[in-house]
Design a protein around this motif. Structure first.
Motif, PDB file in Angstrom:
ATOM      1  N   PRO A  37       0.807  -1.232   0.000  1.00 56.18           N
ATOM      2  CA  PRO A  37       0.000   0.000   0.000  1.00 56.18           C
ATOM      3  C   PRO A  37       0.840   1.282   0.000  1.00 56.18           C
ATOM      4  CG  PRO A  37      -0.924  -1.571   1.539  1.00 56.18           C
ATOM      5  CD  PRO A  37       0.384  -2.154   1.073  1.00 56.18           C
ATOM      6  N   THR A  38       1.983   1.276   0.671  1.00 60.20           N
ATOM      7  CA  THR A  38       2.850   2.460   0.685  1.00 60.20           C
ATOM      8  C   THR A  38       3.403   2.726  -0.713  1.00 60.20           C
ATOM      9  OG1 THR A  38       3.450   2.106   2.990  1.00 60.20           O
ATOM     10  CG2 THR A  38       4.934   3.474   1.687  1.00 60.20           C
ATOM     11  N   VAL A  39       3.802   1.676  -1.405  1.00 57.57           N
ATOM     12  CA  VAL A  39       4.332   1.827  -2.764  1.00 57.57           C
ATOM     13  C   VAL A  39       3.248   2.355  -3.699  1.00 57.57           C
ATOM     14  CG1 VAL A  39       5.301   0.569  -4.732  1.00 57.57           C
ATOM     15  CG2 VAL A  39       6.123   0.077  -2.417  1.00 57.57           C
ATOM     16  N   ILE A  40       2.048   1.840  -3.574  1.00 54.39           N
ATOM     17  CA  ILE A  40       0.926   2.313  -4.398  1.00 54.39           C
ATOM     18  C   ILE A  40       0.642   3.783  -4.101  1.00 54.39           C
ATOM     19  CG2 ILE A  40      -1.555   2.045  -4.839  1.00 54.39           C
ATOM     20  CD1 ILE A  40      -1.069  -1.017  -4.278  1.00 54.39           C
ATOM     21  N   ASP A  41       0.670   4.152  -2.831  1.00 53.63           N
ATOM     22  CA  ASP A  41       0.448   5.546  -2.436  1.00 53.63           C
ATOM     23  C   ASP A  41       1.528   6.455  -3.035  1.00 53.63           C
ATOM     24  OD1 ASP A  41      -1.080   7.495  -0.885  1.00 53.63           O
ATOM     25  OD2 ASP A  41       0.714   7.617   0.374  1.00 53.63           O
ATOM     26  N   ILE A  42       2.763   6.001  -3.033  1.00 54.92           N
ATOM     27  CA  ILE A  42       3.856   6.787  -3.616  1.00 54.92           C
ATOM     28  C   ILE A  42       3.672   6.918  -5.122  1.00 54.92           C
ATOM     29  CG2 ILE A  42       6.357   6.769  -4.054  1.00 54.92           C
ATOM     30  CD1 ILE A  42       6.631   5.632  -1.158  1.00 54.92           C
ATOM     31  N   GLY A  43       3.197   5.867  -5.771  1.00 51.47           N
ATOM     32  CA  GLY A  43       2.899   5.937  -7.203  1.00 51.47           C
ATOM     33  C   GLY A  43       1.814   6.962  -7.512  1.00 51.47           C
ATOM     34  N   LYS A  44       0.756   6.950  -6.708  1.00 51.83           N
ATOM     35  CA  LYS A  44      -0.328   7.937  -6.885  1.00 51.83           C
ATOM     36  C   LYS A  44       0.197   9.350  -6.642  1.00 51.83           C
ATOM     37  CE  LYS A  44      -4.091   4.827  -5.605  1.00 51.83           C
ATOM     38  NZ  LYS A  44      -5.116   4.489  -4.607  1.00 51.83           N
ATOM     39  N   PHE A  45       1.018   9.501  -5.606  1.00 51.52           N
ATOM     40  CA  PHE A  45       1.633  10.798  -5.312  1.00 51.52           C
ATOM     41  C   PHE A  45       2.429  11.295  -6.520  1.00 51.52           C
ATOM     42  CE2 PHE A  45       5.553  12.982  -4.167  1.00 51.52           C
ATOM     43  CZ  PHE A  45       5.071  14.099  -3.518  1.00 51.52           C
ATOM     44  N   ALA A  46       3.216  10.413  -7.124  1.00 49.80           N
ATOM     45  CA  ALA A  46       4.051  10.799  -8.266  1.00 49.80           C
ATOM     46  C   ALA A  46       3.196  11.324  -9.421  1.00 49.80           C
ATOM     47  CB  ALA A  46       4.901   9.613  -8.723  1.00 49.80           C
ATOM     48  N   VAL A  47       2.121  10.627  -9.727  1.00 45.71           N
ATOM     49  CA  VAL A  47       1.241  11.065 -10.814  1.00 45.71           C
ATOM     50  C   VAL A  47       0.580  12.403 -10.466  1.00 45.71           C
ATOM     51  CG1 VAL A  47      -0.868  10.514 -12.099  1.00 45.71           C
ATOM     52  CG2 VAL A  47       0.862   8.743 -11.709  1.00 45.71           C
ATOM     53  N   ASN A  48       0.093  12.551  -9.241  1.00 47.30           N
ATOM     54  CA  ASN A  48      -0.550  13.808  -8.829  1.00 47.30           C
ATOM     55  C   ASN A  48       0.418  14.983  -8.880  1.00 47.30           C
ATOM     56  OD1 ASN A  48      -3.034  12.589  -8.408  1.00 47.30           O
ATOM     57  ND2 ASN A  48      -2.638  12.198  -6.243  1.00 47.30           N
ATOM     58  N   GLU A  49       1.652  14.777  -8.397  1.00 44.25           N
ATOM     59  CA  GLU A  49       2.651  15.849  -8.432  1.00 44.25           C
ATOM     60  C   GLU A  49       3.018  16.209  -9.866  1.00 44.25           C
ATOM     61  OE1 GLU A  49       4.151  17.820  -5.831  1.00 44.25           O
ATOM     62  OE2 GLU A  49       2.281  17.005  -5.027  1.00 44.25           O
ATOM     63  N   HIS A  50       3.161  15.198 -10.711  1.00 45.21           N
ATOM     64  CA  HIS A  50       3.449  15.456 -12.130  1.00 45.21           C
ATOM     65  C   HIS A  50       2.320  16.277 -12.754  1.00 45.21           C
ATOM     66  CE1 HIS A  50       4.467  14.920 -16.330  1.00 45.21           C
ATOM     67  NE2 HIS A  50       3.267  14.414 -16.521  1.00 45.21           N
ATOM     68  N   ASN A  51       1.089  15.920 -12.439  1.00 42.49           N
ATOM     69  CA  ASN A  51      -0.057  16.663 -12.975  1.00 42.49           C
ATOM     70  C   ASN A  51      -0.008  18.130 -12.545  1.00 42.49           C
ATOM     71  OD1 ASN A  51      -1.132  14.480 -14.340  1.00 42.49           O
ATOM     72  ND2 ASN A  51      -2.582  13.961 -12.727  1.00 42.49           N
ATOM     73  N   LYS A  52       0.336  18.385 -11.284  1.00 44.90           N
ATOM     74  CA  LYS A  52       0.432  19.767 -10.792  1.00 44.90           C
ATOM     75  C   LYS A  52       1.553  20.531 -11.478  1.00 44.90           C
ATOM     76  CE  LYS A  52      -0.859  18.559  -6.104  1.00 44.90           C
ATOM     77  NZ  LYS A  52      -0.357  18.514  -4.731  1.00 44.90           N
ATOM     78  N   GLU A  53       2.724  19.892 -11.567  1.00 49.91           N
ATOM     79  CA  GLU A  53       3.902  20.568 -12.116  1.00 49.91           C
ATOM     80  C   GLU A  53       3.790  20.830 -13.620  1.00 49.91           C
ATOM     81  OE1 GLU A  53       7.329  18.224 -11.027  1.00 49.91           O
ATOM     82  OE2 GLU A  53       6.987  18.532  -8.890  1.00 49.91           O
ATOM     83  N   ASP A  54       3.223  19.880 -14.359  1.00 43.95           N
ATOM     84  CA  ASP A  54       3.173  19.995 -15.823  1.00 43.95           C
ATOM     85  C   ASP A  54       1.780  20.305 -16.353  1.00 43.95           C
ATOM     86  OD1 ASP A  54       5.815  19.357 -15.639  1.00 43.95           O
ATOM     87  OD2 ASP A  54       5.736  17.651 -17.006  1.00 43.95           O
ATOM     88  N   LYS A  55       0.847  20.601 -15.452  1.00 43.28           N
ATOM     89  CA  LYS A  55      -0.541  20.856 -15.849  1.00 43.28           C
ATOM     90  C   LYS A  55      -1.045  19.738 -16.764  1.00 43.28           C
ATOM     91  CE  LYS A  55      -0.241  25.853 -15.276  1.00 43.28           C
ATOM     92  NZ  LYS A  55       0.793  25.786 -14.315  1.00 43.28           N
ATOM     93  N   ALA A  56      -0.766  18.512 -16.358  1.00 43.50           N
ATOM     94  CA  ALA A  56      -1.187  17.322 -17.098  1.00 43.50           C
ATOM     95  C   ALA A  56      -2.459  16.762 -16.476  1.00 43.50           C
ATOM     96  CB  ALA A  56      -0.068  16.281 -17.060  1.00 43.50           C
ATOM     97  N   SER A  57      -3.001  15.742 -17.088  1.00 47.16           N
ATOM     98  CA  SER A  57      -4.235  15.146 -16.564  1.00 47.16           C
ATOM     99  C   SER A  57      -4.149  13.623 -16.581  1.00 47.16           C
ATOM    100  CB  SER A  57      -5.432  15.628 -17.378  1.00 47.16           C
ATOM    101  OG  SER A  57      -5.255  15.303 -18.738  1.00 47.16           O
ATOM    102  N   LEU A  58      -3.032  13.106 -16.083  1.00 56.48           N
ATOM    103  CA  LEU A  58      -2.882  11.658 -16.022  1.00 56.48           C
ATOM    104  C   LEU A  58      -3.669  11.089 -14.850  1.00 56.48           C
ATOM    105  CD1 LEU A  58       0.948  11.221 -16.691  1.00 56.48           C
ATOM    106  CD2 LEU A  58      -0.944  10.913 -18.300  1.00 56.48           C
ATOM    107  N   LYS A  59      -4.175   9.867 -15.043  1.00 54.76           N
ATOM    108  CA  LYS A  59      -4.879   9.161 -13.980  1.00 54.76           C
ATOM    109  C   LYS A  59      -4.082   7.892 -13.672  1.00 54.76           C
ATOM    110  CE  LYS A  59      -9.198   7.030 -12.746  1.00 54.76           C
ATOM    111  NZ  LYS A  59     -10.446   6.454 -13.188  1.00 54.76           N
ATOM    112  N   PHE A  60      -3.649   7.769 -12.413  1.00 59.24           N
ATOM    113  CA  PHE A  60      -2.874   6.616 -11.972  1.00 59.24           C
ATOM    114  C   PHE A  60      -3.645   5.323 -12.227  1.00 59.24           C
ATOM    115  CE2 PHE A  60      -2.012   3.491  -8.646  1.00 59.24           C
ATOM    116  CZ  PHE A  60      -0.638   3.345  -8.740  1.00 59.24           C
ATOM    117  N   VAL A  61      -2.936   4.299 -12.759  1.00 57.66           N
ATOM    118  CA  VAL A  61      -3.541   2.976 -12.925  1.00 57.66           C
ATOM    119  C   VAL A  61      -2.901   1.994 -11.947  1.00 57.66           C
ATOM    120  CG1 VAL A  61      -3.929   1.047 -14.512  1.00 57.66           C
ATOM    121  CG2 VAL A  61      -4.138   3.401 -15.345  1.00 57.66           C
TER     122      VAL A  61
END
Length: 117
Positions: A37-61
């Motif tokens: 669960p911690t690894v999955i949470d870190i993966g979701k965090f990475a996608v969310n941070e990328h979306n904020k920084e690059d104004k992207a709209s990726l959805k974690f799978v």
């Protein structure tokens, strides 16, 4: 003879784990459980941070591969699949994220996000 002694001493003192026959050095990358669960949470965090920084709209799978490295905290090198929320829902692509985590300080930082790969 002196040269051989010098080389042997150099190896022992510069890389003690190699002299002891150990396979990995401190700070080396090690495989992790991608269903943790911690690894999955870190993966979701990475996608969310990328979306904020690059104004992207990726959805974690999901996290499809990962490794960790002990530093002042822990580095996570993750291969993540994500879908572009603005595109076809079946268009899942892979990305690589590097995240630095210090849970005792409630600190997490996205160091790199590359892709699609």
């Amino acid at each position: 003879m002196h040269k051989l002694l010098f080389i042997t001493l150099f190896i022992i003192f510069s890389k003690p784990s190699a002299a002891l026959g150990e396979g990995s050095l401190a700070g080396g990358w090690k495989p992790i459980d991608i269903t943790d669960p911690t690894v999955i949470d870190i993966g979701k965090f990475a996608v969310n941070e990328h979306n904020k920084e690059d104004k992207a709209s990726l959805k974690f799978v999901k996290v499809v591969r990962g490794e960790s490295q002990v530093v002042a905290g822990m580095n996570y090198n993750l291969t993540i699949t994500a879908a572009d929320a603005d595109a076809d829902a079946d268009a899942v692509k892979s990305y690589v994220a590097l995240v630095w985590d210090k849970p005792w300080m409630k600190f997490r930082k996205l160091l790199a996000f590359k892709g699609p790969i």
